[in-house]
Design an enzyme around this catalytic site. Structure first.
Site, PDB file in Angstrom:
ATOM      1  N   LYS A  25      11.418   9.049  14.992  1.00 27.25           N
ATOM      2  CA  LYS A  25      10.216   9.746  15.495  1.00 27.25           C
ATOM      3  C   LYS A  25      10.512  10.981  16.333  1.00 27.25           C
ATOM      4  CE  LYS A  25       7.284   8.352  13.944  1.00 27.25           C
ATOM      5  NZ  LYS A  25       7.080   8.520  12.472  1.00 27.25           N
ATOM      6  N   THR A  26      11.624  11.593  16.097  1.00 30.12           N
ATOM      7  CA  THR A  26      11.929  12.793  16.881  1.00 30.12           C
ATOM      8  C   THR A  26      11.933  14.055  16.022  1.00 30.12           C
ATOM      9  OG1 THR A  26      14.269  12.413  16.510  1.00 30.12           O
ATOM     10  CG2 THR A  26      13.349  11.564  18.576  1.00 30.12           C
ATOM     11  N   GLY A  27      11.603  13.893  14.733  1.00 24.09           N
ATOM     12  CA  GLY A  27      11.620  15.044  13.835  1.00 24.09           C
ATOM     13  C   GLY A  27      12.799  14.995  12.875  1.00 24.09           C
ATOM     14  N   THR A  28      13.372  13.811  12.690  1.00 18.04           N
ATOM     15  CA  THR A  28      14.576  13.702  11.852  1.00 18.04           C
ATOM     16  C   THR A  28      14.280  13.973  10.371  1.00 18.04           C
ATOM     17  OG1 THR A  28      14.249  11.314  11.689  1.00 18.04           O
ATOM     18  CG2 THR A  28      15.764  12.072  13.394  1.00 18.04           C
ATOM     19  N   THR A  29      13.054  13.640   9.928  1.00 12.45           N
ATOM     20  CA  THR A  29      12.729  13.894   8.514  1.00 12.45           C
ATOM     21  C   THR A  29      12.610  15.394   8.277  1.00 12.45           C
ATOM     22  OG1 THR A  29      11.435  11.873   8.657  1.00 12.45           O
ATOM     23  CG2 THR A  29      11.194  13.166   6.638  1.00 12.45           C
ATOM     24  N   SER A  68       4.700   8.141  19.567  1.00 10.34           N
ATOM     25  CA  SER A  68       4.739   8.398  18.123  1.00 10.34           C
ATOM     26  C   SER A  68       5.098   7.104  17.370  1.00 10.34           C
ATOM     27  CB  SER A  68       5.763   9.497  17.839  1.00 10.34           C
ATOM     28  OG  SER A  68       5.932   9.665  16.470  1.00 10.34           O
ATOM     29  N   TRP A 111       5.808  23.477  10.865  1.00 13.86           N
ATOM     30  CA  TRP A 111       6.572  24.336   9.965  1.00 13.86           C
ATOM     31  C   TRP A 111       6.883  23.581   8.671  1.00 13.86           C
ATOM     32  CZ3 TRP A 111       8.043  29.454  10.639  1.00 13.86           C
ATOM     33  CH2 TRP A 111       7.698  30.010  11.887  1.00 13.86           C
ATOM     34  N   GLY A 140       3.857  14.016  11.197  1.00 14.77           N
ATOM     35  CA  GLY A 140       2.908  14.946  11.819  1.00 14.77           C
ATOM     36  C   GLY A 140       1.507  14.370  11.718  1.00 14.77           C
ATOM     37  N   ARG A 141       1.390  13.130  12.166  1.00 14.25           N
ATOM     38  CA  ARG A 141       0.096  12.445  12.085  1.00 14.25           C
ATOM     39  C   ARG A 141      -0.876  13.030  13.102  1.00 14.25           C
ATOM     40  NH1 ARG A 141       3.429   7.590  11.527  1.00 14.25           N
ATOM     41  NH2 ARG A 141       3.083   6.764   9.437  1.00 14.25           N
TER      42      ARG A 141
HETATM   43  P1  A3P Z   1       4.291  12.344  14.594  1.00 16.72           P
HETATM   44  O1  A3P Z   1       3.917  11.977  13.196  1.00 16.72           O
HETATM   45  O2  A3P Z   1       4.090  11.255  15.554  1.00 16.72           O
HETATM   46  O3  A3P Z   1       3.662  13.648  15.041  1.00 16.72           O
HETATM   47  P2  A3P Z   1      10.739  11.338  12.237  1.00 16.72           P
HETATM   48  O4  A3P Z   1      10.834  12.133  11.004  1.00 16.72           O
HETATM   49  O5  A3P Z   1      12.037  11.314  12.990  1.00 16.72           O
HETATM   50  O6  A3P Z   1      10.158   9.995  12.000  1.00 16.72           O
HETATM   51  O7  A3P Z   1       9.771  12.091  13.224  1.00 16.72           O
HETATM   52  C1  A3P Z   1       8.413  12.276  12.905  1.00 16.72           C
HETATM   53  C2  A3P Z   1       7.923  13.320  13.851  1.00 16.72           C
HETATM   54  O8  A3P Z   1       8.511  14.576  13.521  1.00 16.72           O
HETATM   55  C3  A3P Z   1       6.468  13.560  13.756  1.00 16.72           C
HETATM   56  O9  A3P Z   1       5.864  12.652  14.613  1.00 16.72           O
HETATM   57  C4  A3P Z   1       6.308  15.019  14.165  1.00 16.72           C
HETATM   58  O10 A3P Z   1       5.781  15.157  15.455  1.00 16.72           O
HETATM   59  C5  A3P Z   1       7.729  15.546  14.177  1.00 16.72           C
HETATM   60  N1  A3P Z   1       7.932  16.808  13.452  1.00 16.72           N
HETATM   61  C6  A3P Z   1       8.731  17.801  13.897  1.00 16.72           C
HETATM   62  N2  A3P Z   1       8.719  18.808  13.027  1.00 16.72           N
HETATM   63  C7  A3P Z   1       7.912  18.458  11.997  1.00 16.72           C
HETATM   64  C8  A3P Z   1       7.537  19.102  10.799  1.00 16.72           C
HETATM   65  N3  A3P Z   1       7.983  20.307  10.520  1.00 16.72           N
HETATM   66  N4  A3P Z   1       6.714  18.447   9.989  1.00 16.72           N
HETATM   67  C9  A3P Z   1       6.243  17.217  10.306  1.00 16.72           C
HETATM   68  N5  A3P Z   1       6.577  16.557  11.422  1.00 16.72           N
HETATM   69  C10 A3P Z   1       7.423  17.169  12.265  1.00 16.72           C
END
Ligand code: A3P
Length: 846
Positions: free
Chosen positions: A576-580, A674, A779, A796-797
């Site tokens: 949940k830190t933006g790893t995806t 998150s 982005w 990005g919920r």
């Molecule tokens: P939320 O959905 O709570 O906003 P992970 O991929 O590690 O599970 O992290 C998911 C989080 O990545 C999302 O949490 C979102 O805030 C963040 N994020 C950062 N950059 C993003 C992007 N470009 N697109 C979608 N989510 C992004």
């Protein structure tokens, strides 16, 4: 026992040893000796030995450490401070050490008053004993009182006729009823002299020339002197064992092991049981002229019978490759026949039919076919086939694991146990361990100094005295002393010719029984494996390494496999830190290649963090393509739970020691929220039925599922703790902290920093590759026609902002963790993420 004659001659003085040596040098013991200075704190499960060494290269220091490592005891080494600080006994280490060892005891006695007091208090409070060695050198005094102790020492002496004081309380494994006649090596021995009852001699000897100590006094008993003494703690409440020399002399090693056990109240102590199994590999595989004849088989049976009287159950375990049966001279073929005639007197285990190395077979069925031929041979000749044990020629396929071997062994032979010298590496032998893979228990195998070419006593490498030395207190003896279970590998040729196999084990058993109270026994391999993993349950899980990092492993690694299908870097999370988003941006880079998605674990491989690890590295490598160019291609994988999974860093470092590690950090409070939202979206009842505030503030009596959710929300956010664990296994230069908040707002900038850290070329321009998408609010990738391709709706919920109460609660909750992170990043010289600055500023205001 070859010295039993001498022993009986000297029995009389031995019976009175204790009394003799106390007068006049040692007074009789007082009534009611101190047993243990203080009750042992059993709550600490991992006692640690603190070893003060002279330098990292000092020989005695290394020998001390080698014995601790062989015994699998935890230890920490420190360079012994001279007059300086005693840095290790700080608050954090209070009560952590169970024993203190000084390589140079003078460093201990000459500590300045402040540090000595500190150390003494530590020892007295936690019941910690001290072991010290006195090694005379050109600079050391000939005679002196040991500062602060009622103990005199006299050094630079030559000694002879070593004996053990049967009343020394520390004796446990050491059997006291022996005398080692003759000169002790060297002229640098130190003896201890005292009339305080706190000192009990452990080892005693006579001086070589009686004049040498004429000034000690007129006693007729002066020729017996203590070179190892036990301080019972009657003087200052601290128990010690002092050695008047180093560990070179074999008996010192034995007494040292006993001293550790005694001073730690047996917390660092093996039981007296020792299991040995002697494998005779390749019983039919040997060149004509070196194989066993009828008389050799008779000798084998005879020795086995003799050994059975000393070692319950002793049975030679014979390995066979049927194809080589009857391939010697006529006389040797008759030897083969005699072995089979007496087949029920031995245990048997299979190799491959033609002694082929299993890693050369890629196809399981071809491999199984080879095994089947050997099994048919066994059945035709009435050889038992149900022992459940097998050994692979040259360790091939056992480690590094060739999964085909494990499959074929199970299907053809029902194998449950094997052994190897190769896990984790051949050398040093003391690091050899066992593991369990795919239902097969792999036990460590030891060498006994006999190889296929060592067939004549007089031609033993380095001379026959080398073999005898190894048996009589040397390497082979130590192997038995320090390993509760030893499987030895020998070869057919060691049982023909000079029959060194028989000589070695008969002598070893007798020597062990002369000098120790160890109870030797043998068990069939399956039972032995059961016992092994009962004693060492922590060894069940293997630690996979890169087969190409060890030349021997590479040689037995299938040519059809490669070590190139491994990642150069890992994105470890946390979740949940933006790893995806980071994963998708990295994948846009022309020189960076991601692993294939796993269908079972949300696309991530999650190899190092959980049960997938049991599948082995073949399984892991299958997630990576063959790189088109090994040096310029950057393969990676992202599994966001690696960050906070206890075992992941150790496992990752074992396989990928040179990998670079990326961790993405956002405000841990936002991360927690998150995750909560993520669980709501996945219909987790604990998240649906409880507000976020309830989840993070729940007390320990809350329902289990709520507490489980709380843990998953809160624990990964203790960033510094998790990073420290990664830094135990990786250099700071291998770790890059990505500011997750910046990744979200300015990914092109972050990606540039990552590329420089990785050293990947060309530097890819992300300002063109990415675009901000208003409706997503994030982005995204710029695709054809200037359109945006964004991550799916689970990233990005949209959800309401965190309540101010929860934010305040979490700010407080994470305050110390964030301070730790600040200290860590400062130490590493890494920039502070923007969110951390803000967070620390705002919490310091409140
Ligand atoms: P939320 O959905 O709570 O906003 P992970 O991929 O590690 O599970 O992290 C998911 C989080 O990545 C999302 O949490 C979102 O805030 C963040 N994020 C950062 N950059 C993003 C992007 N470009 N697109 C979608 N989510 C992004």
């Amino acid at each position: 026992c070859s010295i039993s004659l001498l022993h009986s001659l000297l029995l009389l003085p031995l019976l009175h040893l204790s009394a003799l040596f106390r007068a006049p040098l040692f007074l009789p013991p007082r009534q009611g000796r101190l047993r243990q200075v203080k009750a042992v704190d059993n709550s600490r499960t991992e006692p640690v030995v603190l070893v003060f060494v002279e330098s990292i290269y000092s020989q005695l220091g290394q020998e001390i450490v080698a014995i601790l490592e062989s015994s699998r005891f935890h230890y920490r080494t420190e360079i012994a401070p001279g007059k300086g600080d005693m840095p290790t006994l700080t608050e954090r280490n209070r009560g952590r050490y169970t024993l203190i060892i000084y390589e140079n005891v003078l460093k201990y006695v000459n500590l300045d008053a402040w540090n000595r007091d500190l150390l003494d208090k530590y020892c007295a409070e936690y019941g910690v004993g001290v072991i010290g060695f006195f090694k005379a050198n050109e600079n050391s005094l000939l005679s002196a009182q040991l500062k602060g102790f009622p103990l005199f020492l006299h050094s630079h002496l030559g000694l002879r006729d070593y004996r053990i004081n049967p009343s020394a309380p520390l004796l446990y494994i050491t059997k006291p009823n022996q005398v080692e006649q003759g000169s002790l090596p060297g002229e640098d021995w130190t003896i201890f002299q005292s009339n305080h009852s706190t000192y009990e001699p452990v080892l005693l000897a006579s001086t070589k020339s009686s004049e040498a100590l004429a000034h000690f006094g007129p006693s007729p008993l002066r020729t017996l002197h203590a070179t190892v003494v036990q301080d019972l703690g009657l003087h200052d409440g601290i128990q010690r064992v002092l050695f008047g020399n180093n560990l070179n002399y074999w008996l010192h090693k034995l007494v040292f092991v006993d001293a550790i056990a005694y001073l730690t109240g047996k917390r660092l102590c093996l039981s007296l049981d020792r299991h040995i199994l002697v494998d005779v590999d390749d019983i039919f595989v040997g060149k004509e002229g070196t194989r066993m004849k009828v008389s050799d088989v008779e000798a084998l049976l005879n020795t086995q019978n003799k050994l059975r009287a000393l070692v319950p159950n002793f049975t030679f375990n014979l390995g066979f490759s049927g194809k080589f049966y009857h391939t010697g001279t006529d006389e040797e073929d008759r030897g083969d026949d005699m072995l089979l005639q007496h087949r029920m007197d031995f245990w048997w285990f299979p190799h491959m039919w033609s002694h082929m190395q299993p890693h050369l077979f890629h196809n399981v069925s071809v491999l199984a076919e080879q095994m089947r031929l050997n099994k048919i041979f066994a059945q035709e000749h009435g050889i038992p086939t149900d022992m459940g044990y097998a050994v692979a020629p040259h360790h091939s396929g056992v480690y590094p694991v060739h999964s085909q071997l494990y499959e074929a062994w199970k299907s053809v032979w029902g194998i449950k146990v094997t052994s190897t010298e190769e896990y984790p590496h051949l050398r040093p032998a003391r690091y050899r361990r066992g593991f369990i893979h795919n239902g097969i228990q792999v036990l460590p195998r030891q060498t006994c100094g006999l190889f296929t070419h060592t067939i004549f006593y007089n031609e033993y490498p380095g001379g026959s005295k080398e073999l005898d030395k190894s048996i009589r207190g040397g390497e082979l003896f130590l192997t038995v002393l320090l390993n509760p279970i030893s499987i030895f590998m020998t070869h057919l040729s060691n049982y023909g010719n000079d029959r060194l196999g028989l000589y070695t084990f008969e002598s070893l058993v007798k020597f062990v029984q002369c000098w120790t109270n160890l109870r030797l026994q043998t068990l069939p391999p399956v039972k032995l494996a059961e016992k092994y993993f009962q004693i060492f349950p922590e060894e069940r899980d293997p630690l996979w390494q890169n087969p190409c990092h060890d030349k021997r492993h590479k040689d037995i690694w299938s040519k059809e496999k490669t070590c190139d299908r491994l990642p150069k870097f890992l994105v470890i999370g946390p979740q949940k830190t933006g790893t995806t988003a980071l994963h998708s941006f990295l994948s846009l880079h022309p020189a960076i290649t991601s692993s294939f998605p796993s269908p079972t674990t949300f696309e991530e491989i999650q190899f190092f963090s959980g049960a997938n690890y049991d599948n082995g590295i073949d399984w892991y490598m299958d997630f990576f393509p063959f790189p088109s160019n090994v040096s310029t291609d950057f393969m990676f994988e992202k599994s966001a739970n690696y960050f906070d999974t206890e075992v992941a860093s150790k496992r990752a470092a074992a396989l990928l020691p040179r990998a670079k590690i990326l961790a993405v950090l956002i405000n841990p409070a936002d991360r927690a929220y998150s995750w909560y939202q993520h669980q709501r979206a996945h219909q987790d009842p604990a998240a649906i039925n409880n507000t976020f505030h309830l989840v993070v503030t729940a007390g320990p009596s809350a329902p289990k599922d709520l507490l489980a959710l709380q843990r998953r929300c809160l624990n990964p956010g203790a960033y510094a703790t998790h990073l420290e664990r990664w830094l135990q296994h990786y250099q700071p230069s291998q770790l890059h902290i990505v500011d997750g908040a910046l990744l979200r707002t300015n990914p092109a900038l972050v990606m540039e920093g990552i590329q420089r850290f990785l050293g990947v070329t060309p530097i890819f321009n992300y300002t063109q590759a990415l675009m901000y998408d208003d409706s997503k609010g994030f982005w995204c990738q710029r695709v054809e026609g200037g359109r945006a391709k964004c991550l799916g709706k689970s990233k990005g919920r949209k959800y309401p902002e965190m309540s101010p109460e929860s934010r305040a609660f979490l700010a407080e909750y994470y305050r110390e963790h964030n301070m730790e992170l600040l200290r860590l990043l400062n130490r590493l010289g890494q920039p502070l993420p923007s969110w951390l600055r803000q967070e620390l500023q705002s919490t310091s205001w409140s």
